[in-house]
Design an enzyme around this catalytic site. Structure first.
Site, PDB file in Angstrom:
ATOM      1  CG  ASP A 267      44.270  42.399  41.633  1.00 51.65           C
ATOM      2  OD1 ASP A 267      44.548  41.210  41.869  1.00 51.65           O
ATOM      3  OD2 ASP A 267      43.222  42.762  41.061  1.00 51.65           O
TER       4      ASP A 267
ATOM      5  CG  ASN B 285      43.323  40.416  37.190  1.00 53.36           C
ATOM      6  OD1 ASN B 285      43.639  41.107  36.231  1.00 53.36           O
ATOM      7  ND2 ASN B 285      42.921  40.941  38.334  1.00 53.36           N
TER       8      ASN B 285
ATOM      9  CG  ASP C  67      36.534  44.545  44.259  1.00 50.42           C
ATOM     10  OD1 ASP C  67      37.025  43.436  44.506  1.00 50.42           O
ATOM     11  OD2 ASP C  67      35.310  44.745  44.052  1.00 50.42           O
TER      12      ASP C  67
ATOM     13  CG  HIS D 204      39.784  35.653  43.161  1.00 47.26           C
ATOM     14  ND1 HIS D 204      39.381  36.661  44.008  1.00 47.26           N
ATOM     15  CD2 HIS D 204      40.058  36.264  41.985  1.00 47.26           C
ATOM     16  CE1 HIS D 204      39.417  37.817  43.380  1.00 47.26           C
ATOM     17  NE2 HIS D 204      39.834  37.611  42.155  1.00 47.26           N
TER      18      HIS D 204
ATOM     19  CD  GLU E  54      34.913  42.012  40.749  1.00 49.02           C
ATOM     20  OE1 GLU E  54      36.156  42.090  40.797  1.00 49.02           O
ATOM     21  OE2 GLU E  54      34.253  41.153  41.344  1.00 49.02           O
TER      22      GLU E  54
ATOM     23  CG  ASP F 254      47.824  35.415  42.707  1.00 48.28           C
ATOM     24  OD1 ASP F 254      47.244  35.714  43.749  1.00 48.28           O
ATOM     25  OD2 ASP F 254      49.056  35.172  42.661  1.00 48.28           O
ATOM     26  CB  THR F 255      45.609  30.366  41.017  1.00 43.73           C
ATOM     27  OG1 THR F 255      44.807  31.051  41.999  1.00 43.73           O
ATOM     28  CG2 THR F 255      45.651  28.891  41.367  1.00 43.73           C
TER      29      THR F 255
ATOM     30  CG  HIS G 106      39.184  39.925  38.448  1.00 45.15           C
ATOM     31  ND1 HIS G 106      39.941  40.367  39.507  1.00 45.15           N
ATOM     32  CD2 HIS G 106      39.009  40.998  37.643  1.00 45.15           C
ATOM     33  CE1 HIS G 106      40.190  41.651  39.371  1.00 45.15           C
ATOM     34  NE2 HIS G 106      39.643  42.062  38.237  1.00 45.15           N
TER      35      HIS G 106
HETATM   36  O1  LIG Z   1      41.630  37.447  39.658  1.00 44.36           O
HETATM   37  C1  LIG Z   1      42.717  37.254  40.212  1.00 44.36           C
HETATM   38  C2  LIG Z   1      43.474  35.938  40.068  1.00 44.36           C
HETATM   39  O2  LIG Z   1      42.639  34.886  39.736  1.00 44.36           O
HETATM   40  P1  LIG Z   1      43.250  33.386  39.801  1.00 44.36           P
HETATM   41  O3  LIG Z   1      43.132  32.923  41.220  1.00 44.36           O
HETATM   42  O4  LIG Z   1      42.395  32.581  38.859  1.00 44.36           O
HETATM   43  O5  LIG Z   1      44.698  33.439  39.354  1.00 44.36           O
HETATM   44  N1  LIG Z   1      43.305  38.243  40.959  1.00 44.36           N
HETATM   45  O6  LIG Z   1      42.710  39.446  41.052  1.00 44.36           O
HETATM   46  C3  LIG Z   1      44.567  38.005  41.687  1.00 44.36           C
HETATM   47  C4  LIG Z   1      44.362  38.130  43.208  1.00 44.36           C
HETATM   48  C5  LIG Z   1      43.231  37.231  43.652  1.00 44.36           C
HETATM   49  C6  LIG Z   1      43.010  37.324  45.154  1.00 44.36           C
HETATM   50  O7  LIG Z   1      44.088  36.739  45.792  1.00 44.36           O
HETATM   51 NA    NA Z   2      42.590  44.133  39.016  1.00 41.52          NA
HETATM   52 ZN   LIG Z   3      40.639  39.173  41.042  1.00 39.76          ZN
END
Ligand SMILES: O=C(COP(=O)(O)O)N(O)CCCCO
Ligand code: NA
Ligand SMILES: [Zn+2]
Length: 304
Positions: free
Chosen positions: A81, A250, A103, A177, A133, A252-253, A207
Site C-alpha cells: 500500500d 482501503n 503512489d 486518510h 493514484e 485501516d482506521t 482510499h
Molecule cells: O486509504 C487507506 C486507509 O484509509 P482510512 O484511514 O480511511 O482507513 N490506506 O491506504 C491505509 C493506510 C493509510 C496511511 O496510513
Molecule cells: Na493501495
Molecule cells: Zn490510502
C-alpha cells in the site's frame, strides 16, 4: 490461497462489487483479517504500508503470510500500500507480494506517468497487479483548496490508464486518510467518480474510506482517549461509491479504532491483569468483527 491481485481486481470489476483491503503490521491484525474473510467466504487484499514494513520488518510481515497462506480457502492478495519508492516495490516483489501500489500522486503528472509505466513493465511480466493514484487525498469541504486542484481529472485519468496499463486506479474524490476526514458534512464527488469509471472502465480503489463509527469513538473517549470530532465516510456514501464503480476499499482506521477501543476499556477495567493476551485476544476479536461488517458493506461476502 495467495493469489495475484489481478484476479481479484478483474472479478470485482466484472461483477460490480468491492473487495476489502485491510492494513496490518502485526500478527493480531493479520489473523483477525484472514479469519474474518474465511468466515465470510470473501476475497480480500491484505496490505502493508512502507511504515508497517519499517515497524515490523518485511521478513516478519511477508513471512507470516507465506506461513499461513494455504490454511485459508479464500483467495487473497498481499499488497504493498502507498509504495512511494521503486526500491520498496522491488523489495516487496522479492518477498512474494502479489500486488503493489506505486503512489507518485504527490509528484508531477509526467513523473507519475513515467515511474508508473516502469513499475508496470516489471510487474506485468511477473503477473503482479499495479495500482496507482491520481489527485490528492485531502477532504475538500473547506474551500481553501479548489476541487479542480486536488481531485482527479477524469480526462487525465483516461490518458493515464491508457498510457500506463495499470490494473487499478485510486481516483481522489474527496476522501482523506485517518479519523478526521471531514469538518462538516462528508462530500464525495460522485459525478467525478462516475466519469472516471465511464472513461477508464478499470478497477477503482477508494482510499480514506473508513466509517469511523461513533460507538468506537465514544468508547475510546470514555476510557482515556481523546479523539473528539472524529468523522468518517457514512455507510450509505460508501455503498453509493461501490455502485458507481469502486472495486477495492482501503480500510485501516476502522480496524485501529476497534482494536484501541477494546484495549483502552480492558486496560482501564482489568487492573490486576499483566498477561498481554488477556487484552490482545479480545481486541483481535473486535478487529475481526469490524472486518466482517465492512466485508458485508462492500458486498464481497460469499464472493470467494
Ligand atoms: O486509504 C487507506 C486507509 O484509509 P482510512 O484511514 O480511511 O482507513 N490506506 O491506504 C491505509 C493506510 C493509510 C496511511 O496510513
Ligand atoms: Na493501495
Ligand atoms: Zn490510502
Amino acid at each position: 490461497p495467495l493469489v495475484s491481485g489481478k484476479v481479484l481486481f478483474e472479478k470485482a470489476n466484472e461483477y460490480n462489487f468491492a473487495i476489502g483491503a485491510f492494513n496490518f503490521n502485526n500478527m493480531e491484525f493479520l489473523k483477525a483479517i484472514l479469519d474474518a474473510a474465511e468466515e465470510e467466504q470473501a476475497p480480500v487484499f491484505i496490505q502493508t504500508t512502507e511504515s508497517a514494513i519499517k515497524y515490523a520488518g518485511i521478513e516478519y510481515l511477508a513471512g507470516m503470510v507465506h506461513a499461513v497462506k494455504d490454511k485459508y480457502s479464500i483467495p487473497f492478495a498481499l499488497h504493498l500500500d502507498h509504495g512511494k519508492h521503486v526500491e520498496t516495490i522491488l523489495l516487496a516483489i522479492r518477498h512474494g507480494y502479489t500486488s503493489v501500489m506505486i503512489d507518485y500522486s504527490d509528484k508531477s503528472y509526467e513523473e507519475n506517468l513515467k515511474v508508473t509505466k516502469y513499475v508496470v513493465s516489471i510487474c506485468a511480466a511477473l503477473g503482479i497487479s499495479v495500482e496507482a493514484e491520481l489527485g490528492k487525498l485531502v477532504s475538500v469541504e473547506d474551500e481553501v483548496v479548489s476541487r479542480e486542484e486536488v481531485l482527479v481529472d477524469p480526462e487525465q485519468a483516461k490518458e493515464f490508464v491508457d498510457r500506463t496499463g495499470i490494473d487499478a486506479l485510486a481516483p481522489a474524490i474527496g476522501t482523506a486518510h485517518g479519523a478526521f476526514k471531514f469538518k462538516g458534512e462528508p462530500k464525495l464527488d460522485f459525478e467525478r467518480l462516475k466519469k472516471v469509471k465511464e472513461l477508464t472502465g478499470i478497477a477503482l480503489v477508494l482510499h480514506g474510506a473508513s466509517g469511523v463509527y461513533e460507538e468506537y469513538v465514544e468508547k475510546i473517549n470514555k476510557y482515556g482517549g481523546d479523539i473528539k470530532g472524529a468523522k468518517g465516510v457514512p455507510d450509505e456514501e460508501l455503498k453509493k461509491a461501490v455502485e458507481l464503480g469502486i472495486n477495492k476499499v482501503n480500510t485501516d482506521t476502522d480496524l485501529r479504532l476497534a482494536f484501541i477501543s477494546k484495549l483502552r476499556e480492558l486496560m482501564a477495567l482489568e487492573k490486576k491483569v499483566i498477561d498481554p493476551r488477556k487484552f490482545l485476544k479480545p481486541a483481535m476479536e473486535e478487529v475481526k468483527n469490524i472486518v466482517k461488517k465492512r466485508i458485508r458493506l462492500y458486498g464481497s461476502q460469499g464472493k470467494a
